[in-house]
Design an enzyme around this catalytic site. Structure first.
Site, PDB file in Angstrom:
ATOM      1  NE  ARG A   1       4.070  -7.402 -16.337  1.00  0.00           N
ATOM      2  CZ  ARG A   1       4.710  -7.912 -15.287  1.00  0.00           C
ATOM      3  NH1 ARG A   1       5.211  -9.146 -15.346  1.00  0.00           N
ATOM      4  NH2 ARG A   1       4.838  -7.210 -14.184  1.00  0.00           N
TER       5      ARG A   1
ATOM      6  CE  LYS B   1      -2.812  -1.817  -8.925  1.00  0.00           C
ATOM      7  NZ  LYS B   1      -1.549  -2.511  -8.656  1.00  0.00           N
TER       8      LYS B   1
HETATM    9  N1  BES Z   1       0.673  -0.015 -11.959  1.00  0.00           N
HETATM   10  C1  BES Z   1       1.164  -1.102 -11.207  1.00  0.00           C
HETATM   11  C2  BES Z   1       2.567  -0.862 -10.652  1.00  0.00           C
HETATM   12  C3  BES Z   1       2.724   0.222  -9.616  1.00  0.00           C
HETATM   13  C4  BES Z   1       2.751  -0.096  -8.275  1.00  0.00           C
HETATM   14  C5  BES Z   1       2.926   1.537  -9.999  1.00  0.00           C
HETATM   15  C6  BES Z   1       2.935   0.918  -7.331  1.00  0.00           C
HETATM   16  C7  BES Z   1       3.108   2.538  -9.066  1.00  0.00           C
HETATM   17  C8  BES Z   1       3.122   2.232  -7.734  1.00  0.00           C
HETATM   18  C9  BES Z   1       1.231  -2.355 -12.076  1.00  0.00           C
HETATM   19  O1  BES Z   1       0.264  -2.456 -13.053  1.00  0.00           O
HETATM   20  C10 BES Z   1       1.067  -3.523 -11.182  1.00  0.00           C
HETATM   21  O2  BES Z   1       0.018  -3.667 -10.626  1.00  0.00           O
HETATM   22  N2  BES Z   1       2.100  -4.349 -11.084  1.00  0.00           N
HETATM   23  C11 BES Z   1       2.072  -5.508 -10.265  1.00  0.00           C
HETATM   24  C12 BES Z   1       2.683  -6.635 -11.034  1.00  0.00           C
HETATM   25  C13 BES Z   1       2.523  -7.971 -10.385  1.00  0.00           C
HETATM   26  C14 BES Z   1       1.083  -8.410 -10.434  1.00  0.00           C
HETATM   27  C15 BES Z   1       3.413  -8.953 -11.085  1.00  0.00           C
HETATM   28  C16 BES Z   1       2.872  -5.230  -9.012  1.00  0.00           C
HETATM   29  O3  BES Z   1       3.922  -4.584  -9.120  1.00  0.00           O
HETATM   30  O4  BES Z   1       2.430  -5.595  -7.935  1.00  0.00           O
HETATM   31 MN    MN Z   2      -1.532  -3.321 -12.354  1.00  0.00          MN
END
Ligand code: BES
Ligand code: MN
Ligand code: ZN
Length: 489
Positions: free
Chosen positions: A338, A259
């Site tokens: 997931r 990230k």
């Molecule tokens: N934990 C994150 C989602 C999240 C984002 C929670 C902001 C709280 C605040 C999750 O694991 C994630 O990174 N999801 C990705 C999925 C994508 C790679 C398909 C996302 O939402 O960007």
């Molecule tokens: Mn994630």
């Protein structure tokens, strides 16, 4: 925690530091909920108070009041008044009264349960790493008409519910260097055993023996190995059972699909789902809800390293009853929630619960779609709609979302049963819901509560919510369990 008690003393005679009274917003200024407080409310009006929801005005206690200070809290227009307005008013009052030692609140005369919850949740501060400038208000006496058995029971269930929320908040707010999978498992075990529940923790060796390929893959990059926690509450005579599954990523860096730096620190909250299911099963037991509840916390730390799972990997999930688990082609290691959840859902469903509720900070798309105060609920239609409605009833905010058929095949893979993402940006929250649905057995009523926004308050405190972990959706889950029990009242 702030201590609550009940009192039948005439509020005008209560010798507390502060007396809390409510005022509605009338057309010509604030209107006291009870005429006996009219003088204090008039004094507040002189300093500009209008009675609008959440407004708080402190006025000196005058001759008619024994308390040193009267806190006049706005409840908004009477026709818009509801339980959530009251919870927020009580929460705002508790936050503003930090540092005071004794408070008498008359808000419980309107709705004892909501006032008690709002006061307790609003008074909470997380003090593990820093002593707050002002200590939370020490004691709040809630004025009631009769301190009878039913009143005491109402207070107790409000307190137990709030304690559940606060347990979740404490876990969420603990920094990830102190709360890694094994540490979470230990804290969950201690709390559950204190409540008399049975606990089973699978460590990395047992996860490998059991074939939990998803949890192991996500946890592989960290020196602190993953865990799967099961906590069981099975009251004698229960005829219905509910499985709760929570995402427990103790820190989500994204892994190799790392990230951006800004905001990554908030991914300490990525175990909110797990914290909330643990807190819920403990509270359900304390409330003696006549439903069997099993909570599953799927715990891993998602970090980049030489041992991380990779984009391109194909993993095999847990398979129930000796069947081979589904294979998944990993395209993005940041879609890790997931992956741990798929193992836990299959394992939870193996025990044939009547309902399966899963909650997770799953997608940024949830925040884009519904913001920070409304959870998204997906899953089988009837349960989904019931959960969304109960979420709104308890003041957590929830909205039913569809799983549109045309998005389902976007996660078909040419080399595995599924892939964990598509590269198309449309409907990311719904695609994640589809992914999870592939692991839920046909016919099992299930709901997926995406709380990515509501789980963690990165902004300013408001109502009964401070900064940090919120404990959403503990109160929704408890309401669903109570509803399943047929004891919702
Ligand atoms: N934990 C994150 C989602 C999240 C984002 C929670 C902001 C709280 C605040 C999750 O694991 C994630 O990174 N999801 C990705 C999925 C994508 C790679 C398909 C996302 O939402 O960007
Ligand atoms: Mn994630
Ligand atoms: Zn995550």
């Amino acid at each position: 925690m702030t201590a609550l008690s009940l009192t039948t003393t005439d509020p005008l005679e209560a010798k507390s530091d502060v007396l809390v009274v409510g005022a509605y917003a009338g057309t010509d200024g604030p209107v006291a909920v009870d005429q006996i407080f009219a003088e204090a409310v008039s004094a507040a009006a002189l300093t500009g108070a209008s009675g609008k929801a959440g407004e708080l005005t402190l006025v000196p206690g005058d001759g008619t009041v024994a308390a040193a200070v009267v806190a006049v809290v706005g409840l908004g227009p009477v026709e818009k008044f509801d339980a959530e307005v009251l919870r927020k008013a009580a929460g705002t009052t508790s936050r503003a009264l930090a540092g005071r030692s004794s408070v008498t609140s008359t808000l419980g005369l309107l709705d004892l349960s909501s006032a008690a919850q709002g006061h307790l949740l609003g008074a909470y501060v997380f003090d593990r790493y820093k002593t707050p400038a002002k200590a939370p208000v020490a004691t709040i006496a809630l004025t009631v008409e009769r301190n009878d058995k039913a009143t005491k029971a109402t207070l107790r269930s409000a307190v137990v519910t709030a304690e559940g929320v606060l347990l979740a908040r404490d876990l969420i707010n603990t920094a990830p260097n102190d709360l890694y999978p094994a540490a979470f498992a230990e804290r969950a075990t201690a709390a559950a055993e204190t409540a008399g529940l049975s606990v089973e923790v699978l460590d990395e060796k047992q996860l490998a023996e059991g074939g939990y390929g998803g949890i192991l893959a996500v946890g592989a990059g960290s020196t602190r190995p993953p865990r799967l926690v099961r906590i069981t509450y099975s009251p004698a005579g229960a005829t219905k059972s509910v499985a709760l599954v929570g995402k427990g990523i103790t820190f989500d860096s994204g892994g190799l699909s790392i990230k951006p730096a800004q905001g990554m620190e908030n991914m300490t909250s990525d175990m909110s789902g797990a914290a909330c299911v643990v807190a819920t099963v403990i509270a359900a037991a304390a409330l003696e809800l006549p439903v069997a509840v099993t909570a599953w916390a799927a715990l891993a730390e998602n970090l980049p390293s030489g041992s991380s799972y990779r984009p391109g990997d194909v993993i095999r999930h847990y398979g129930a009853n000796g069947e081979p688990g589904k294979t998944v082609h990993i395209l993005n290691t940041d879609a890790e929630g997931r992956i741990v959840l798929a193992d836990a859902i299959v394992r939870a469903a193996q025990e044939k619960p009547d309902f399966l509720l899963e909650t997770s900070t799953l997608t940024g798309a949830q925040v884009v779609a519904l913001g920070n105060r409304t959870m998204a609920v997906m899953g089988s239609e009837a349960l989904r709609d019931r959960v969304a409605e109960l979420a709104r009833e308890v003041g957590e905010g929830g909205w039913a979302m569809p799983l549109p058929e045309e998005l389902r095949d976007s996660i078909d893979s040419s080399i595995a049963d599924l892939q964990n993402i598509n590269w198309d940006r449309v409907g990311g929250m719904l695609v994640a819901g589809h992914f999870l649905s592939c692991f839920v057995p046909e016919g099992l009523p299930w709901a997926h509560l995406d709380v990515a926004g509501p789980a963690f308050n990165t902004g300013k405190p408001y109502g009964y919510q401070g900064s940090g972990g919120t404990g959403v959706p503990v109160r929704t889950l408890l309401a669903v369990i109570a509803d399943v029990a047929g004891t919702a009242g």
